[in-house]
Design a protein around this motif. Sequence first.
Motif, PDB file in Angstrom:
ATOM      1  N   ASP A 236       0.825  -1.205   0.000  1.00 33.21           N
ATOM      2  CA  ASP A 236       0.000   0.000   0.000  1.00 33.21           C
ATOM      3  C   ASP A 236       0.862   1.259   0.000  1.00 33.21           C
ATOM      4  O   ASP A 236       1.937   1.310   0.611  1.00 33.21           O
ATOM      5  CB  ASP A 236      -0.943   0.000   1.203  1.00 33.21           C
ATOM      6  N   GLU A 238       0.401   4.072   1.395  1.00 27.50           N
ATOM      7  CA  GLU A 238       0.515   4.728   2.697  1.00 27.50           C
ATOM      8  C   GLU A 238       1.779   4.282   3.435  1.00 27.50           C
ATOM      9  O   GLU A 238       2.475   5.104   4.042  1.00 27.50           O
ATOM     10  CB  GLU A 238      -0.722   4.411   3.543  1.00 27.50           C
ATOM     11  N   THR A 239       2.085   3.002   3.371  1.00 24.79           N
ATOM     12  CA  THR A 239       3.287   2.488   4.037  1.00 24.79           C
ATOM     13  C   THR A 239       4.549   3.064   3.405  1.00 24.79           C
ATOM     14  O   THR A 239       5.473   3.496   4.105  1.00 24.79           O
ATOM     15  CB  THR A 239       3.327   0.949   3.964  1.00 24.79           C
ATOM     16  N   ASP A 241       4.815   5.854   1.673  1.00 26.08           N
ATOM     17  CA  ASP A 241       4.888   7.288   1.974  1.00 26.08           C
ATOM     18  C   ASP A 241       5.393   7.531   3.394  1.00 26.08           C
ATOM     19  O   ASP A 241       6.170   8.466   3.635  1.00 26.08           O
ATOM     20  CB  ASP A 241       3.514   7.935   1.801  1.00 26.08           C
ATOM     21  N   ARG A 242       4.958   6.705   4.326  1.00 29.91           N
ATOM     22  CA  ARG A 242       5.390   6.866   5.717  1.00 29.91           C
ATOM     23  C   ARG A 242       6.902   6.653   5.845  1.00 29.91           C
ATOM     24  O   ARG A 242       7.597   7.442   6.500  1.00 29.91           O
ATOM     25  CB  ARG A 242       4.636   5.885   6.620  1.00 29.91           C
TER      26      ARG A 242
END
Length: 251
Positions: A236, A238-239, A241-242
């Motif tokens: 994903d 989001e992971t 980007d984090r």
Amino acid sequence: MEKRIQETLERIEWEHDVRVLYACESGSRAWGFASRDSDYDVRFIYQRPLSHYLSLGKRRDVIELPIVDELDVNGWDISKALTLLRSGSATLQEWLNSPIVYSRDVVFLAQMKYVASLSARPVTLFHHYFSMARKERERLAAGEVNAKRYAYMLRTLLAAMWVAEHRTPPPVRFYELKARMLGGGSLVAEVDALLERKAKGNEKEVIKPVTAIDCFADGQFEALEAVRFDAVDKLDLETIDRVFMQMLNAA
């Protein structure tokens, strides 16, 4: 050569205003079957100042140096590396597990290996190695019969076999891969003789076809054609980007 590589990496940092976070050997020296005249294939991942990543403009995300003598050096920006790693890049999996490392930021490497462990996609790895093995087999069949072509075909073929069996990235070192996938016997003796010839002589010198290796390869290609994998989604965003933000904030 080690000193020259370190000096080259330092010059890259100075001239391009980047920080080299990781640098390793890729290619035959990392795989363990270099010839006397094999290039040093140095690959690195770098980070630019924070302002670079805040621009809406498209920026170049690779640094490539001209090959000088036997030194081949190029690298990828962290944004490119993370994007490709998210897709399960076999190339980056190999970089991150190279047995020859010239420079590393320990925290960065741990972050990248964490992402690699989450994003490894067996189907992507398999097709990467299987397609490369087929290309090498085609070159051999077309008459380019030499130790280098055989070595490259065997490495990628055994890697594809590994992924088909274990569903994980294969070992980078060919000798480990060979031991795990071939064991012992007459075929291993033929492979060892071929690699010794490659290491000591001209790896592109035309040789006679090695029947035992050809028969083994043809049988494995036929078997691997039937391999199927379950669909696996990309990691994903989001992971990724984090992790990317953590890297930028740590700079």
